[in-house]
Design a protein around this motif. Structure first.
Motif, PDB file in Angstrom:
ATOM      1  N   PHE A  84       0.832  -1.201   0.000  1.00  0.00           N
ATOM      2  CA  PHE A  84       0.000   0.000   0.000  1.00  0.00           C
ATOM      3  C   PHE A  84       0.869   1.254   0.000  1.00  0.00           C
ATOM      4  CE2 PHE A  84      -2.015   3.332   2.629  1.00  0.00           C
ATOM      5  CZ  PHE A  84      -3.044   3.667   1.768  1.00  0.00           C
ATOM      6  N   GLU A  85       1.981   1.237   0.721  1.00  0.00           N
ATOM      7  CA  GLU A  85       2.866   2.404   0.763  1.00  0.00           C
ATOM      8  C   GLU A  85       3.410   2.742  -0.618  1.00  0.00           C
ATOM      9  OE1 GLU A  85       2.341   0.677   4.648  1.00  0.00           O
ATOM     10  OE2 GLU A  85       3.001  -0.174   2.732  1.00  0.00           O
ATOM     11  N   ILE A  86       3.658   1.727  -1.430  1.00  0.00           N
ATOM     12  CA  ILE A  86       4.162   1.972  -2.787  1.00  0.00           C
ATOM     13  C   ILE A  86       3.049   2.543  -3.667  1.00  0.00           C
ATOM     14  CG2 ILE A  86       5.113   0.855  -4.848  1.00  0.00           C
ATOM     15  CD1 ILE A  86       6.515  -1.116  -3.018  1.00  0.00           C
ATOM     16  N   LEU A  87       1.874   1.966  -3.557  1.00  0.00           N
ATOM     17  CA  LEU A  87       0.748   2.471  -4.342  1.00  0.00           C
ATOM     18  C   LEU A  87       0.385   3.891  -3.937  1.00  0.00           C
ATOM     19  CD1 LEU A  87      -1.566  -0.675  -4.380  1.00  0.00           C
ATOM     20  CD2 LEU A  87      -0.030   0.110  -6.179  1.00  0.00           C
ATOM     21  N   LEU A  88       0.581   4.217  -2.667  1.00  0.00           N
ATOM     22  CA  LEU A  88       0.228   5.549  -2.181  1.00  0.00           C
ATOM     23  C   LEU A  88       1.092   6.627  -2.828  1.00  0.00           C
ATOM     24  CD1 LEU A  88      -1.653   6.974  -0.178  1.00  0.00           C
ATOM     25  CD2 LEU A  88       0.131   6.731   1.558  1.00  0.00           C
ATOM     26  N   GLN A  89       2.302   6.279  -3.215  1.00  0.00           N
ATOM     27  CA  GLN A  89       3.189   7.251  -3.851  1.00  0.00           C
ATOM     28  C   GLN A  89       2.675   7.679  -5.225  1.00  0.00           C
ATOM     29  OE1 GLN A  89       7.041   5.366  -3.913  1.00  0.00           O
ATOM     30  NE2 GLN A  89       7.202   5.280  -1.677  1.00  0.00           N
ATOM     31  N   GLN A  90       1.815   6.876  -5.826  1.00  0.00           N
ATOM     32  CA  GLN A  90       1.297   7.173  -7.156  1.00  0.00           C
ATOM     33  C   GLN A  90      -0.131   7.697  -7.120  1.00  0.00           C
ATOM     34  OE1 GLN A  90       1.700   3.466  -9.243  1.00  0.00           O
ATOM     35  NE2 GLN A  90       3.877   3.289  -8.831  1.00  0.00           N
ATOM     36  N   ASP A  94     -12.173 -12.358  -6.327  1.00  0.00           N
ATOM     37  CA  ASP A  94     -11.814 -11.963  -7.687  1.00  0.00           C
ATOM     38  C   ASP A  94     -12.360 -10.575  -8.017  1.00  0.00           C
ATOM     39  OD1 ASP A  94     -10.589 -14.400  -7.920  1.00  0.00           O
ATOM     40  OD2 ASP A  94     -12.223 -15.349  -9.043  1.00  0.00           O
ATOM     41  N   ALA A  95     -13.582 -10.279  -7.563  1.00  0.00           N
ATOM     42  CA  ALA A  95     -14.142  -8.945  -7.805  1.00  0.00           C
ATOM     43  C   ALA A  95     -13.349  -7.872  -7.062  1.00  0.00           C
ATOM     44  CB  ALA A  95     -15.609  -8.921  -7.374  1.00  0.00           C
ATOM     45  N   ALA A  96     -12.947  -8.163  -5.820  1.00  0.00           N
ATOM     46  CA  ALA A  96     -12.159  -7.193  -5.045  1.00  0.00           C
ATOM     47  C   ALA A  96     -10.792  -6.972  -5.688  1.00  0.00           C
ATOM     48  CB  ALA A  96     -11.998  -7.687  -3.612  1.00  0.00           C
ATOM     49  N   PHE A  97     -10.183  -8.027  -6.198  1.00  0.00           N
ATOM     50  CA  PHE A  97      -8.896  -7.890  -6.883  1.00  0.00           C
ATOM     51  C   PHE A  97      -9.048  -7.048  -8.152  1.00  0.00           C
ATOM     52  CE2 PHE A  97      -6.832 -12.004  -5.076  1.00  0.00           C
ATOM     53  CZ  PHE A  97      -6.520 -11.312  -3.916  1.00  0.00           C
ATOM     54  N   ALA A  98     -10.163  -7.235  -8.868  1.00  0.00           N
ATOM     55  CA  ALA A  98     -10.390  -6.439 -10.078  1.00  0.00           C
ATOM     56  C   ALA A  98     -10.548  -4.963  -9.734  1.00  0.00           C
ATOM     57  CB  ALA A  98     -11.627  -6.962 -10.810  1.00  0.00           C
ATOM     58  N   ARG A  99     -11.270  -4.656  -8.648  1.00  0.00           N
ATOM     59  CA  ARG A  99     -11.407  -3.252  -8.229  1.00  0.00           C
ATOM     60  C   ARG A  99     -10.062  -2.668  -7.838  1.00  0.00           C
ATOM     61  NH1 ARG A  99     -16.177  -5.289  -5.797  1.00  0.00           N
ATOM     62  NH2 ARG A  99     -15.094  -5.547  -3.809  1.00  0.00           N
ATOM     63  N   LEU A 100      -9.260  -3.414  -7.126  1.00  0.00           N
ATOM     64  CA  LEU A 100      -7.945  -2.912  -6.721  1.00  0.00           C
ATOM     65  C   LEU A 100      -7.066  -2.659  -7.946  1.00  0.00           C
ATOM     66  CD1 LEU A 100      -5.829  -2.206  -4.612  1.00  0.00           C
ATOM     67  CD2 LEU A 100      -5.288  -4.639  -4.415  1.00  0.00           C
ATOM     68  N   THR A 101      -7.106  -3.562  -8.907  1.00  0.00           N
ATOM     69  CA  THR A 101      -6.315  -3.383 -10.125  1.00  0.00           C
ATOM     70  C   THR A 101      -6.715  -2.096 -10.842  1.00  0.00           C
ATOM     71  OG1 THR A 101      -6.106  -5.785 -10.382  1.00  0.00           O
ATOM     72  CG2 THR A 101      -5.669  -4.431 -12.319  1.00  0.00           C
ATOM     73  N   ALA A 102      -8.031  -1.823 -10.895  1.00  0.00           N
ATOM     74  CA  ALA A 102      -8.499  -0.629 -11.588  1.00  0.00           C
ATOM     75  C   ALA A 102      -8.168   0.641 -10.816  1.00  0.00           C
ATOM     76  CB  ALA A 102     -10.011  -0.730 -11.818  1.00  0.00           C
ATOM     77  N   VAL A 103      -8.457   0.657  -9.518  1.00  0.00           N
ATOM     78  CA  VAL A 103      -8.232   1.871  -8.723  1.00  0.00           C
ATOM     79  C   VAL A 103      -6.749   2.201  -8.634  1.00  0.00           C
ATOM     80  CG1 VAL A 103      -8.449   2.866  -6.417  1.00  0.00           C
ATOM     81  CG2 VAL A 103     -10.355   1.611  -7.403  1.00  0.00           C
ATOM     82  N   ALA A 104      -5.908   1.173  -8.455  1.00  0.00           N
ATOM     83  CA  ALA A 104      -4.462   1.408  -8.352  1.00  0.00           C
ATOM     84  C   ALA A 104      -3.799   1.570  -9.705  1.00  0.00           C
ATOM     85  CB  ALA A 104      -3.811   0.248  -7.596  1.00  0.00           C
ATOM     86  N   MET A 105      -4.577   1.410 -10.797  1.00  0.00           N
ATOM     87  CA  MET A 105      -4.068   1.561 -12.163  1.00  0.00           C
ATOM     88  C   MET A 105      -2.846   0.676 -12.411  1.00  0.00           C
ATOM     89  SD  MET A 105      -4.561   5.690 -12.701  1.00  0.00           S
ATOM     90  CE  MET A 105      -3.525   6.061 -11.277  1.00  0.00           C
ATOM     91  N   SER A 110      -3.128 -11.746  -5.736  1.00  0.00           N
ATOM     92  CA  SER A 110      -2.820 -12.022  -4.330  1.00  0.00           C
ATOM     93  C   SER A 110      -2.307 -10.749  -3.681  1.00  0.00           C
ATOM     94  CB  SER A 110      -1.777 -13.145  -4.191  1.00  0.00           C
ATOM     95  OG  SER A 110      -0.528 -12.722  -4.716  1.00  0.00           O
ATOM     96  N   ILE A 111      -2.319 -10.731  -2.365  1.00  0.00           N
ATOM     97  CA  ILE A 111      -1.799  -9.606  -1.585  1.00  0.00           C
ATOM     98  C   ILE A 111      -0.838 -10.167  -0.545  1.00  0.00           C
ATOM     99  CG2 ILE A 111      -2.379  -7.789   0.065  1.00  0.00           C
ATOM    100  CD1 ILE A 111      -4.959  -7.353  -1.397  1.00  0.00           C
ATOM    101  N   LYS A 112       0.393  -9.683  -0.599  1.00  0.00           N
ATOM    102  CA  LYS A 112       1.415 -10.170   0.320  1.00  0.00           C
ATOM    103  C   LYS A 112       1.633  -9.227   1.501  1.00  0.00           C
ATOM    104  CE  LYS A 112       2.233 -13.797  -2.179  1.00  0.00           C
ATOM    105  NZ  LYS A 112       1.772 -15.107  -1.713  1.00  0.00           N
ATOM    106  N   ALA A 113       1.702  -7.914   1.207  1.00  0.00           N
ATOM    107  CA  ALA A 113       1.930  -6.921   2.268  1.00  0.00           C
ATOM    108  C   ALA A 113       0.589  -6.538   2.882  1.00  0.00           C
ATOM    109  CB  ALA A 113       2.637  -5.691   1.710  1.00  0.00           C
ATOM    110  N   SER A 114       0.412  -6.845   4.154  1.00  0.00           N
ATOM    111  CA  SER A 114      -0.882  -6.619   4.808  1.00  0.00           C
ATOM    112  C   SER A 114      -1.078  -5.148   5.163  1.00  0.00           C
ATOM    113  CB  SER A 114      -0.978  -7.470   6.073  1.00  0.00           C
ATOM    114  OG  SER A 114      -2.177  -7.188   6.757  1.00  0.00           O
ATOM    115  N   LEU A 115      -2.314  -4.693   4.971  1.00  0.00           N
ATOM    116  CA  LEU A 115      -2.711  -3.365   5.433  1.00  0.00           C
ATOM    117  C   LEU A 115      -3.630  -3.456   6.635  1.00  0.00           C
ATOM    118  CD1 LEU A 115      -2.762  -0.267   5.036  1.00  0.00           C
ATOM    119  CD2 LEU A 115      -4.734  -0.600   3.530  1.00  0.00           C
ATOM    120  N   ILE A 116      -4.519  -4.449   6.643  1.00  0.00           N
ATOM    121  CA  ILE A 116      -5.504  -4.510   7.723  1.00  0.00           C
ATOM    122  C   ILE A 116      -4.868  -4.914   9.049  1.00  0.00           C
ATOM    123  CG2 ILE A 116      -7.380  -4.996   6.119  1.00  0.00           C
ATOM    124  CD1 ILE A 116      -7.281  -7.865   6.899  1.00  0.00           C
TER     125      ILE A 116
END
Length: 417
Positions: free
Chosen positions: A36-42, A205-216, A223-229
């Protein structure tokens, strides 16, 4: 019990098919999402942030334009030419070449620049608010995708445990220690667990698709390796600093107030000065012409626009008051929700530990024949519910952090901007 032994192979085959389907569930490859920290930079490249940035640039351009003086007017007039009698032809013509300039008296240009600056300041704050909102949306989508992935893994584990319990019940039925109904119940519970797994997979799968779109992201997330929650939000800021929403309302009120000055100045005469050179063909002579022009404010004194600007200022005052009241209430509520969510996470973690131990003891008792299949099922359902509650508690903590971060003008789990 011939009928019983005819059904047992079918029940065992059903459990085996469910187990095989479980083993083949999920993708054969994985493309983990960046942290998330990497995505936040963009986040500044998100469409909403880019739109707000473009609007702010447009406002800055209008400030530059407001500083520019109006262009002069060049005019060429020819009189007493191509008529009749002594004015036939061009011999007695009078030609005047003049330049007229709006003097912008009464502070017109300064008032215009002040309004443009105020609008640019408000849009700059809106740009900052858009970046914060984009960061909050990214955090929420990331957390929801991670929670969906955990629920999917939890559904896998639930199916595996349900199958193990069903096999244990089948063994007891084969030994004649339990009635045939227990095997049927185990098969039904396994089928229900399989359906829950399919639903959890679709949600993941739907949540992964939303993340892919929002994070561009260029490639789909699987999959998600670095936990945010699992991250614990930093201590909430103290103090009652104005939120971005309040600051935007303050800037818009300032714009409305300065607009009143502009409308009042527009009610004053717009004075223009002119200078020219006149050529007299008959006398073969030239002379200068000088002049001032201004409209007479007999009918239009701009009262309607002044009244409208004053009404807009009152509306801006009301919005500012509402924003301040809402900000105070929302700030207190967000802090309370964040504190409560932290306590809820601790409580649910303790509940998971207790449920795991209860299920372990229930399974031992069931295998030893000391407790019934119903009691085992109750402890299994309690364990699954406790784990789901732990996921929900962590997701609620992320949402509370997002709300508080927006009020504090910062990115979730990040520093104040």
């Amino acid at each position: 019990m011939p009928s019983l032994y005819r059904r047992l192979p079918r029940i065992a085959a059903g459990c085996a098919m469910v187990a095989l389907a479980t083993a083949t569930t999920g993708p054969a490859w994985a493309d983990p999402a960046p942290a998330f920290e990497i995505l936040l930079q963009q986040v500044g490249a998100s469409p909403t942030a880019m739109e707000a940035g473009a609007l702010q640039e447009a406002a800055e351009a209008r400030v530059r334009q407001a500083r520019v003086r109006p262009n002069p007017t060049l005019a060429l007039d020819v009189e007493n030419a191509f008529g009749s009698g002594p004015f036939e032809g061009f011999g007695n013509a009078e030609t005047t070449l003049g330049v007229t300039q709006d003097l912008e008296l009464w502070g017109r240009r300064g008032a215009r620049v002040d309004v443009a600056r105020a609008e640019a300041g408000a849009l700059a704050l809106r740009r900052d608010l858009a970046v914060v909102d984009a960061a909050g949306r990214l955090a929420l989508v990331y957390a929801e995708a991670e929670a969906a992935e955990r629920r999917f893994h939890l559904a896998e584990e639930a199916l595996s445990v349900t199958l193990a319990d069903a096999r244990a019940a089948l063994t007891l039925v084969e030994e004649g220690r339990e009635p045939m109904m227990r095997a049927l119940q185990g098969e039904s519970e396994a089928a229900t667990a399989r359906a829950s797994l399919d639903e959890a997979q679709a949600e993941r799968d739907a949540a992964f698709a939303r993340l892919t779109a929002v994070a561009m992201l260029p490639t789909p997330v699987t999959s998600i390796k670095a936990s945010l929650i699992d991250q614990v939000p930093s201590a909430a800021m103290s103090g009652d600093a104005a939120t971005l929403v309040v600051r935007v309302a303050e800037a818009e009120r300032e714009t409305a107030e300065r607009q009143i000055a502009v409308e009042r100045i527009r009610a004053r005469p717009d004075v223009s000065a002119s200078v020219g050179l006149r050529r007299y063909e008959a006398e073969d002579a030239t002379a200068l012409t000088l002049g001032l022009s201004l409209p007479l404010p007999l009918f239009d004194r701009n009262r309607g626009n002044i009244d409208a600007a004053q009404a807009e200022l009152r509306a801006a005052d009301a919005r500012l008051l509402s924003a301040r009241q809402d900000a105070q209430a929302d700030r207190n509520a967000a802090r309370a929700r964040l504190s409560a969510s932290a306590s809820r996470v601790s409580a649910t973690d303790a509940g998971v530990t207790a449920a795991q131990e209860a299920y372990r003891l229930s399974r031992i008792g069931f295998d030893a024949g000391r407790i019934s299949q119903l009691e085992l099922r109750v402890s299994r359902v309690a364990l699954i519910s406790a784990r789901n509650a732990a996921i929900d508690a962590r997701l609620a903590r992320v949402r509370a952090e997002i709300d508080l971060a927006r009020l504090q003008g910062r990115a979730p789990f990040g520093a104040v901007q």
